[in-house]
Every structure is written in C-alpha cells, then in structure tokens.
Scaffold this motif. Structure first.
Motif, PDB file in Angstrom:
ATOM      1  N   THR A 166       4.035 -14.415  -0.824  1.00  0.00           N
ATOM      2  CA  THR A 166       3.694 -13.723  -2.515  1.00  0.00           C
ATOM      3  C   THR A 166       4.130 -13.289  -4.047  1.00  0.00           C
ATOM      4  O   THR A 166       3.921 -13.163  -4.785  1.00  0.00           O
ATOM      5  N   LEU A 167       5.580 -12.901  -3.638  1.00  0.00           N
ATOM      6  CA  LEU A 167       6.905 -11.814  -4.038  1.00  0.00           C
ATOM      7  C   LEU A 167       7.173 -12.964  -5.386  1.00  0.00           C
ATOM      8  O   LEU A 167       6.714 -12.569  -6.427  1.00  0.00           O
ATOM      9  N   GLN A 168       7.837 -13.707  -4.949  1.00  0.00           N
ATOM     10  CA  GLN A 168       7.936 -15.019  -5.812  1.00  0.00           C
ATOM     11  C   GLN A 168       6.662 -15.940  -6.343  1.00  0.00           C
ATOM     12  O   GLN A 168       6.831 -16.038  -7.763  1.00  0.00           O
ATOM     13  N   GLU A 169       6.188 -15.910  -5.784  1.00  0.00           N
ATOM     14  CA  GLU A 169       4.909 -16.668  -6.305  1.00  0.00           C
ATOM     15  C   GLU A 169       3.893 -15.950  -7.785  1.00  0.00           C
ATOM     16  O   GLU A 169       3.137 -16.526  -8.396  1.00  0.00           O
ATOM     17  N   LEU A 170       4.076 -14.239  -7.663  1.00  0.00           N
ATOM     18  CA  LEU A 170       4.063 -14.095  -8.502  1.00  0.00           C
ATOM     19  C   LEU A 170       4.703 -13.996 -10.480  1.00  0.00           C
ATOM     20  O   LEU A 170       4.469 -13.720 -10.943  1.00  0.00           O
ATOM     21  N   LEU A 171       6.252 -13.623  -9.832  1.00  0.00           N
ATOM     22  CA  LEU A 171       7.324 -13.323 -10.422  1.00  0.00           C
ATOM     23  C   LEU A 171       7.592 -14.975 -11.252  1.00  0.00           C
ATOM     24  O   LEU A 171       8.161 -15.135 -12.437  1.00  0.00           O
ATOM     25  N   ALA A 172       8.022 -15.835 -10.158  1.00  0.00           N
ATOM     26  CA  ALA A 172       8.595 -16.783 -10.691  1.00  0.00           C
ATOM     27  C   ALA A 172       7.372 -17.606 -11.976  1.00  0.00           C
ATOM     28  O   ALA A 172       8.238 -18.441 -12.462  1.00  0.00           O
ATOM     29  N   PRO A 173       6.298 -18.385 -11.566  1.00  0.00           N
ATOM     30  CA  PRO A 173       5.738 -18.849 -12.722  1.00  0.00           C
ATOM     31  C   PRO A 173       5.217 -17.882 -14.406  1.00  0.00           C
ATOM     32  O   PRO A 173       5.944 -16.820 -14.141  1.00  0.00           O
ATOM     33  N   ARG A 174       5.415 -18.825 -14.972  1.00  0.00           N
ATOM     34  CA  ARG A 174       5.599 -18.323 -16.640  1.00  0.00           C
ATOM     35  C   ARG A 174       3.869 -18.212 -17.189  1.00  0.00           C
ATOM     36  O   ARG A 174       3.575 -17.316 -17.636  1.00  0.00           O
ATOM     37  N   LYS A 175       2.845 -18.727 -15.957  1.00  0.00           N
ATOM     38  CA  LYS A 175       1.547 -18.730 -16.492  1.00  0.00           C
ATOM     39  C   LYS A 175       0.548 -18.986 -15.149  1.00  0.00           C
ATOM     40  O   LYS A 175       1.056 -19.285 -14.558  1.00  0.00           O
ATOM     41  N   ILE A 176       0.557 -17.272 -14.884  1.00  0.00           N
ATOM     42  CA  ILE A 176      -0.603 -17.319 -13.656  1.00  0.00           C
ATOM     43  C   ILE A 176      -2.054 -17.060 -13.748  1.00  0.00           C
ATOM     44  O   ILE A 176      -2.782 -16.374 -15.196  1.00  0.00           O
ATOM     45  N   LYS A 177      -3.142 -17.106 -13.328  1.00  0.00           N
ATOM     46  CA  LYS A 177      -4.770 -17.603 -13.172  1.00  0.00           C
ATOM     47  C   LYS A 177      -4.653 -16.548 -11.737  1.00  0.00           C
ATOM     48  O   LYS A 177      -5.233 -17.299 -11.233  1.00  0.00           O
ATOM     49  N   LEU A 178      -5.794 -14.897 -12.207  1.00  0.00           N
ATOM     50  CA  LEU A 178      -5.980 -14.815 -10.971  1.00  0.00           C
ATOM     51  C   LEU A 178      -7.566 -14.835 -10.686  1.00  0.00           C
ATOM     52  O   LEU A 178      -8.499 -14.586 -11.690  1.00  0.00           O
ATOM     53  N   PHE A 179      -8.106 -15.566  -9.283  1.00  0.00           N
ATOM     54  CA  PHE A 179      -9.627 -15.550  -9.371  1.00  0.00           C
ATOM     55  C   PHE A 179     -10.040 -14.700  -7.814  1.00  0.00           C
ATOM     56  O   PHE A 179      -9.238 -14.588  -6.855  1.00  0.00           O
ATOM     57  N   SER A 180     -10.800 -14.089  -7.820  1.00  0.00           N
ATOM     58  CA  SER A 180     -11.655 -13.209  -6.735  1.00  0.00           C
ATOM     59  C   SER A 180     -11.947 -14.609  -5.772  1.00  0.00           C
ATOM     60  O   SER A 180     -12.125 -15.664  -5.708  1.00  0.00           O
ATOM     61  N   SER A 181     -12.333 -13.879  -4.628  1.00  0.00           N
ATOM     62  CA  SER A 181     -12.552 -14.379  -3.250  1.00  0.00           C
ATOM     63  C   SER A 181     -13.815 -15.369  -3.473  1.00  0.00           C
ATOM     64  O   SER A 181     -13.898 -16.206  -2.694  1.00  0.00           O
ATOM     65  N   HIS A 182     -14.636 -15.730  -4.589  1.00  0.00           N
ATOM     66  CA  HIS A 182     -15.438 -16.310  -4.816  1.00  0.00           C
ATOM     67  C   HIS A 182     -15.019 -17.426  -6.104  1.00  0.00           C
ATOM     68  O   HIS A 182     -15.940 -18.036  -6.486  1.00  0.00           O
ATOM     69  N   TRP A 183     -14.206 -17.092  -6.190  1.00  0.00           N
ATOM     70  CA  TRP A 183     -13.423 -17.891  -6.653  1.00  0.00           C
ATOM     71  C   TRP A 183     -13.897 -18.167  -8.735  1.00  0.00           C
ATOM     72  O   TRP A 183     -14.361 -18.808 -10.082  1.00  0.00           O
ATOM     73  N   LEU A 184     -14.171 -16.826  -9.208  1.00  0.00           N
ATOM     74  CA  LEU A 184     -14.376 -16.565 -10.226  1.00  0.00           C
ATOM     75  C   LEU A 184     -13.001 -15.361 -11.136  1.00  0.00           C
ATOM     76  O   LEU A 184     -12.626 -15.240 -10.063  1.00  0.00           O
ATOM     77  N   PRO A 185     -13.704 -15.531 -11.861  1.00  0.00           N
ATOM     78  CA  PRO A 185     -12.220 -15.710 -13.107  1.00  0.00           C
ATOM     79  C   PRO A 185     -11.348 -14.106 -13.152  1.00  0.00           C
ATOM     80  O   PRO A 185     -12.627 -13.906 -12.772  1.00  0.00           O
ATOM     81  N   MET A 186     -10.579 -13.297 -12.712  1.00  0.00           N
ATOM     82  CA  MET A 186     -10.327 -11.976 -13.070  1.00  0.00           C
ATOM     83  C   MET A 186     -10.850 -11.047 -14.181  1.00  0.00           C
ATOM     84  O   MET A 186     -11.040 -10.311 -14.791  1.00  0.00           O
TER      85      MET A 186
END
Length: 481
Positions: A166-186
């Motif tokens: 997950t380190l590269q999955e955080l650094l590599a993308p230009r845009k990220i969107k984080l969702f909670s365990s119930h798929w609600l936007p953080m």
C-alpha cells in the motif's frame, strides 16, 4: 511524456495502451474483462488529430479507476471466478462497491489486483508485479478502502497504513479517494491528495511518517534512497520476498520475480539494482548486514537499517559496480587513528551487550574527530574515512568540499599490508605537507563498512563549505566492500 516529431498522436496512443496500462480491466457496464486490444478499439476514436502546437498525453484519453485495499481472510474474487461468472462472497461485494464508486468519477473501466491478474500464469504475474507502480500512476483515480476506519482519526491505526504494497498505492496515483469500512467518503473532496494542510493530509503524514508534500506529489528521482527506505521500514508483507518486490516502482528498478528465493536474497537484489543509480545514500545504513555468501557486506538486511539516520540531500553521483569481489567503489580514503576507546556494557533484550565507544581523528586534519560505537574490540583494527562527495579537478586532483560526507571503513589486522610512505603535497597554509605512513592498496576487499554508523559529515576548518580542500591523488582508492 509528449509526442515527438517522429511519432503521431495515434502511434503514441497505441504504444501507451499496449505498454502502460493493466493487461486487463473490468468493464463497469457489465462487469466483464476487457484486454488491451479492446481498450485500444474503445478509445481510438477519442485520439485527437495531429497538431504540432498541441501536447497530447494518452492518459487524458485512456481513463480507469484502480482499487487499493486489504485482502479479506474470507477470500477475494479470483480471475477464474470472474471469468466463469461464479464470483460471490464478501470480497465480490467489496469489488462491486468499488466499481460503483468508480462510476462516479466518469470512468468506464476499473482494475483490482484480486481478480484482474491471472495468477496461474507466471509470465503475467511477473509483468503485473513489475508494472504495478505505473498502473497506479496512470490511473484516473485510486479508490482506497479502509476496512478498519470509520473516521479520519481511525486511519492512524488502520492496517492499510502498515502494509508493504500500500505504500506505492499511496504515492504513485495522482488522485486518491479514501472510503470508510462502510464505503462512505472520508472527506467531501473529490481528490484527497492535496498540497494544502487538510485534516486528511496531516493525518496521512502522521500515520505514514512521510512529509505532506512528498505524499501529494512523488517523483522517484527527488528523494534519497535512505529516506525512501525509512518510509518502508515498519511496513509488513505476507510473503517475505514482497518486502523487495513492493519497492521496485518506488525506486524505479526492475527485478525478476522469484517467489521462494527468500526475503534476504530478494532484498539484496533490490539494493544491487538501486546501487546502479550511483546514489551514495544507499550506503547510509546501520546495523546488521545481509548474510549471504554471494552478496556484498555493503548491503543491509532490510529497510529497517535505514531508520533514524541523518539525511544528506544533493549528494554527488558515485560510481558503484557490483563484482565477484564485492561492491567496487572509488573513494577518497583518509586515514583515521583511534584517539580513545572506552569499554561499556548496555542492556539489550534482557542481555548485557558489550560495546566500545570509539573516538577517531584524522592525521591530515587533527581537529576532525568522529565518535561511533563498535560491538567488538577495536584496538588492532585500522580505520579510514571514505569520502563520497568529492570531485576530480584538473590533472585528476581530488577536491573535497569543506563540508564533506563519507562513511567509516575498518579492516582487521590480517588485511594489513606492508606500509609505504606517501607525501601529501601542500595545498594551503592550513594543510601543510605531511609525511604519512599509509597502508598499500589492494583490490581484495580489505576494507569493510563499519556497520554501526551510516554516513557521517565532517568539516574541514578554515575551508568554507563552498570551497574545496585539494589532496594528493594517492588518496583516491578503489575499495571493494
């Protein structure tokens, strides 16, 4: 990358699709797999006509979402299950939720590591692992599912922050969107990556130990090896080899994938590949060296060896070549003598550990004093300072900056040779000519890196940091570590 005078927009588009995006993706309209050729046919009509005034980037045409997540113990959808249409269970429900969120970003295709790779094909698995950083980098949006978080504060303890891939999955993308365990936007933002000190970015900085600016935009050539290794030091992987494989994209190197080779061997191969870049910060580590008879003792055991050290940015490139005798590196080798050595004992893991607190000084400049720790008796050892940030001026005369960086070299008595006399020619009133007894050089790996210290900085008095101390060519030595 943009078009060149000899490459049309269509040629550039074709090359991009066949090399820079995942081998297969999920078509969101029917949850079916599509291959690269299908992607090429789908987007070909959107490629603009050639225009010398326009800079065309295929990533603006070929858009897909990519998933970053932790795998479920209950199982994830597989390539075979998706292809046969029998995928089911919690993992498949997570995949469908991801695809629903991807649609809100205006993309028609998506990729997940659980089912889009045919893991029965070693060739495909090898290509996927080696290409994955680029696939995340080229995505339109990286959707991150945090299965253990409900709020931004929960992110600090989420397992996603502690895993190797997950380190590269955080650094590599230009845009990220984080969702909670119930798929609600953080957050309410469309893109959670930002140069601003948002609550999310400050939390990611604290959770990962990576500076906010480095998270928001990452270029592999902008950071020292030691700094990036420290980011990975506390992350874990299920397969021991993945410690190395998950870092290939971050260091822009490529390794043959060989599960079963062992974590130590895989990490050694990673460091060897990184050394070819000539960045001296790869040597800025302490602690235990990798133990393997076919690898150099200049290679550390794991990313943890790079933690907690002083960083030295903007170091000059250093020629490094791995040979059968070890790491071949040309250094300005300055002799060091032991000024004092004090025996101490320290408790470590409920055991008493013997240590020697050693102070070294340089006969060429006695005001230079270096303190470090040894775990073994040192009175019969010989020490030197291997300067890495030097340059060769006219007539190949080494020039050392007033503020220099190097690492401590040591060799045991059995490696000593017959002494010879070297005269250091006077270069300034501060450094008169010296008649110095110095051991003869051998190309048999007589020196080793003192592993209890990383790179150290030394200052030559009366020489400003922007000026140079000139020393005899005799002090440039080919060292095998």
């Amino acid at each position: 990358m943009y078009q060149t005078s000899f490459e049309s927009n269509l040629e550039r588009f074709n090359r991009y699709v066949m090399n820079e995006i995942p081998i297969r993706l999920i078509r969101l309209s029917d949850m079916k797999f599509v291959a690269r050729n299908d992607m090429r046919k789908h987007f070909r009509g959107s490629v603009p006509e050639d225009d010398l005034e326009m800079r065309y980037s295929p990533s603006n045409t070929v858009k897909y979402a990519i998933l970053s997540h932790r795998w479920l113990d209950e199982g994830e959808p597989t390539y075979e299950g998706m292809k046969s249409g029998i995928a089911a269970g919690p993992g498949y429900e997570k995949l469908k939720k991801f695809c629903e969120k991807a649609l809100t970003y205006g993309v028609e295709f998506a990729w997940s590591d659980t089912c889009c790779i045919d893991k029965s094909s070693s060739t495909e698995l090898d290509e996927s692992i080696r290409s994955m950083f680029r696939w995340y980098e080229n995505s339109e949006i990286c959707i991150i599912h945090l299965a253990q978080s409900e709020t931004i504060e929960d992110i600090m303890d989420d397992e996603w922050m502690k895993r190797g891939w997950t380190l590269q999955e955080l650094l590599a993308p230009r845009k990220i969107k984080l969702f909670s365990s119930h798929w609600l936007p953080m957050t309410d933002d469309r893109n959670d990556k930002s140069h601003e000190e948002t609550k999310m970015m400050k939390t990611l900085e604290r959770a990962t130990g990576i500076p906010l600016d480095d998270i928001s935009i990452y270029f592999s050539g902008s950071f020292g090896v030691d700094r990036r290794m420290a980011w990975a030091a506390r992350r874990k992987t299920t397969r021991v080899e993945d410690v190395a494989y998950s870092l290939m994209g971050i260091f822009d190197v490529s390794l043959q994938i060989a599960y079963g080779e062992g974590g130590d061997r895989a990490f050694c191969r990673l460091i060897e590949a990184i050394m070819q870049s000539g960045n001296p910060s790869v040597l800025n580590w302490t602690g235990e060296a990798a133990f393997h008879p076919s690898f150099s003792c200049a290679i550390p055991k794991s990313p943890q060896n790079y933690e907690g050290l002083t960083r030295f940015p903007n170091l000059c490139q250093l020629e490094m070549t791995m040979t059968s005798l070890g790491l071949r590196v040309p250094l300005v080798v300055l002799p060091l003598s032991i000024s004092s050595s004090i025996y101490t004992e320290q408790s470590e893991f409920e055991e008493r550990v013997s240590q020697w607190k050693v102070t070294l000084e340089c006969p060429l400049c006695p005001t230079i004093r270096i303190n470090f720790t040894e775990y073994e008796e040192n009175s019969n050892c010989q020490y030197a300072l291997g300067i890495v940030n030097y340059s060769l001026g006219s007539c190949d005369v080494p020039r050392i900056p007033g503020q220099s960086v190097g690492f401590i070299l040591r060799r045991a008595p059995e490696y000593r040779s017959m002494p010879r006399v070297i005269v250091c020619k006077p270069r300034s009133e501060h450094f008169p000519g010296l008649k110095t007894v110095f051991p003869e050089s051998h190309e048999c790996g007589q020196w080793s890196k003192a592993n209890m210290t990383g790179l150290v900085e030394v200052n030559f008095p009366e020489i400003p940091s922007h000026s140079y101390f000139h020393i005899s060519r005799e002090y440039v030595e080919i060292v095998y570590l």
